[in-house]
Design an enzyme around this catalytic site. Structure first.
Site, PDB file in Angstrom:
ATOM      1  N   ASP A  67       1.408  12.349   8.507  1.00  0.00           N
ATOM      2  CA  ASP A  67       1.307  10.897   8.609  1.00  0.00           C
ATOM      3  C   ASP A  67       1.828  10.185   7.368  1.00  0.00           C
ATOM      4  O   ASP A  67       2.060  10.818   6.335  1.00  0.00           O
ATOM      5  CB  ASP A  67      -0.140  10.470   8.913  1.00  0.00           C
ATOM      6  CG  ASP A  67      -1.179  11.318   8.173  1.00  0.00           C
ATOM      7  OD1 ASP A  67      -0.811  11.919   7.144  1.00  0.00           O
ATOM      8  OD2 ASP A  67      -2.321  11.378   8.619  1.00  0.00           O
ATOM      9  N   ASN A 136     -14.784   9.869  10.870  1.00  0.00           N
ATOM     10  CA  ASN A 136     -14.877   9.402  12.270  1.00  0.00           C
ATOM     11  C   ASN A 136     -14.263  10.413  13.254  1.00  0.00           C
ATOM     12  O   ASN A 136     -14.080  10.100  14.420  1.00  0.00           O
ATOM     13  CB  ASN A 136     -14.188   8.040  12.425  1.00  0.00           C
ATOM     14  CG  ASN A 136     -12.699   8.090  12.116  1.00  0.00           C
ATOM     15  OD1 ASN A 136     -12.160   9.153  11.808  1.00  0.00           O
ATOM     16  ND2 ASN A 136     -12.023   6.963  12.209  1.00  0.00           N
ATOM     17  N   HIS A 138     -11.181  11.716  13.054  1.00  0.00           N
ATOM     18  CA  HIS A 138      -9.715  11.654  13.244  1.00  0.00           C
ATOM     19  C   HIS A 138      -9.031  12.905  12.690  1.00  0.00           C
ATOM     20  O   HIS A 138      -9.525  13.552  11.777  1.00  0.00           O
ATOM     21  CB  HIS A 138      -9.105  10.362  12.667  1.00  0.00           C
ATOM     22  CG  HIS A 138      -9.010  10.269  11.174  1.00  0.00           C
ATOM     23  ND1 HIS A 138      -9.077   9.070  10.502  1.00  0.00           N
ATOM     24  CD2 HIS A 138      -8.838  11.207  10.198  1.00  0.00           C
ATOM     25  CE1 HIS A 138      -8.943   9.273   9.209  1.00  0.00           C
ATOM     26  NE2 HIS A 138      -8.797  10.567   8.993  1.00  0.00           N
ATOM     27  N   GLU A 143      -6.955   8.056  15.431  1.00  0.00           N
ATOM     28  CA  GLU A 143      -8.291   7.480  15.351  1.00  0.00           C
ATOM     29  C   GLU A 143      -8.995   7.627  16.702  1.00  0.00           C
ATOM     30  O   GLU A 143      -8.328   7.806  17.734  1.00  0.00           O
ATOM     31  CB  GLU A 143      -8.180   5.990  14.984  1.00  0.00           C
ATOM     32  CG  GLU A 143      -7.481   5.718  13.653  1.00  0.00           C
ATOM     33  CD  GLU A 143      -8.354   5.984  12.421  1.00  0.00           C
ATOM     34  OE1 GLU A 143      -9.100   6.982  12.405  1.00  0.00           O
ATOM     35  OE2 GLU A 143      -8.269   5.192  11.471  1.00  0.00           O
TER      36      GLU A 143
HETATM   37  C1  F6R Z   1      -4.090  13.051   5.877  1.00  0.00           C
HETATM   38  C2  F6R Z   1      -4.705  13.078   7.201  1.00  0.00           C
HETATM   39  C3  F6R Z   1      -6.145  12.730   7.403  1.00  0.00           C
HETATM   40  C4  F6R Z   1      -7.071  13.428   6.408  1.00  0.00           C
HETATM   41  C5  F6R Z   1      -8.512  13.008   6.646  1.00  0.00           C
HETATM   42  C6  F6R Z   1      -9.460  13.621   5.626  1.00  0.00           C
HETATM   43  O1  F6R Z   1      -2.727  13.411   5.943  1.00  0.00           O
HETATM   44  O2  F6R Z   1      -4.033  13.370   8.130  1.00  0.00           O
HETATM   45  O3  F6R Z   1      -6.515  13.077   8.703  1.00  0.00           O
HETATM   46  O4  F6R Z   1      -6.936  14.816   6.548  1.00  0.00           O
HETATM   47  O5  F6R Z   1      -8.621  11.614   6.563  1.00  0.00           O
HETATM   48  O6  F6R Z   1      -9.173  13.108   4.372  1.00  0.00           O
HETATM   49  P1  F6R Z   1      -9.797  13.773   3.063  1.00  0.00           P
HETATM   50  O7  F6R Z   1      -9.282  15.149   2.998  1.00  0.00           O
HETATM   51  O8  F6R Z   1      -9.296  12.908   1.935  1.00  0.00           O
HETATM   52  O9  F6R Z   1     -11.275  13.714   3.230  1.00  0.00           O
END
Ligand code: F6R
Length: 240
Positions: A67, A136, A138, A143
């Site tokens: 992303d 959440n 995702h 989302e």
């Molecule tokens: C980032 C991504 C997100 C993160 C998720 C967890 O490229 O795709 O899905 O993996 O938000 O974020 P952290 O690891 O910072 O808790």
């Protein structure tokens, strides 16, 4: 879906990095899907160490990141491209001509979304996709919603994601939109490794593993993947 509960982040990073390194040793042209955020950072450190020790070369791999924020240039200090450059790519021999990213630049973003799944297919598909999970539920920036996406798309970030990630944006407002690989792109990966650590992830982890498969917890779709391994520490696993 296989679940492994480990002692701490360091043990997780050793286990996950060794799977990736072994894959690259076996197939130097491996196609790897990467995530940003806190969860994979230790794993990237172990990969850098293995490169520095001469154990592995990443020069022939192809990469696809999950992303990118809308409206940020590649060099913006908060872009995910910059994150990858600083935390992995720039510290190894990865060839930037085989690094693939969705483009946060508004003039290119639609085209980059349209072409991304085809590019992944043309590279032979993703051999290993690394994932984190949002509080959440995702994965990527898919989302919670009422249907599972297929290919890449532009997503309006939820308040929960903005609350979790705005700490990284020192002086400026965090973008409200991002581009993300779709659930279909993620599910087509041959192997998936998801890392979740800390108590803040416990609820999402419980729903991902024990809940029903539903787009209201996007990560629950991984229950349907035949080669997905979930790496947890004790805190994130505490509701299981
Ligand atoms: C980032 C991504 C997100 C993160 C998720 C967890 O490229 O795709 O899905 O993996 O938000 O974020 P952290 O690891 O910072 O808790």
């Amino acid at each position: 879906m296989e679940v492994r509960v480990m002692e701490n982040t360091f043990e997780i990073s050793k286990a996950v990095s060794s799977i990736i390194i072994d894959e690259v040793k076996r197939n130097p042209k491996a196609v790897l899907g990467f995530a940003t955020g806190a969860s994979p950072i230790e794993t990237y450190k172990r990969m850098i160490e293995a490169y520095e020790n001469g154990e592995v070369s990443f020069k022939s791999i192809t990469t696809f990141n999950l992303d990118e924020y809308c409206g940020l240039t590649r060099d913006d200090e908060n872009s995910y491209f910059r994150f990858m450059k600083e935390n992995l790519f720039g510290k190894t021999d990865i060839d930037f001509s085989r690094v693939n990213f969705l483009s946060g630049d508004e003039t290119e973003s639609e085209k980059s979304c349209r072409e991304y799944s085809e590019k992944i297919a043309a590279a032979g598909g993703i051999d290993i996709q690394l994932l984190g999970i949002g509080t959440n539920g995702h994965i990527g920036f898919n989302e919670p919603s009422d249907s599972f996406s297929d290919g890449p798309f532009k997503v309006k970030l939820t308040q929960s994601t903005i609350n979790s990630n705005s700490k990284y944006f020192k002086d400026k407002k965090m973008p409200g939109y991002a581009l993300t690989m779709g659930i279909g792109d993620i599910m087509r990966a041959k192997k998936i490794l998801l890392i979740a650590t800390g108590e803040s992830k416990a609820n999402a982890v419980f729903k991902m593993i024990k809940g029903e498969v539903t787009p209201s917890c996007p990560a629950s779709v991984l229950q349907n993947h035949s080669n997905a391994v979930i790496y947890l520490d004790r805190e994130s696993a505490k509701l299981l």
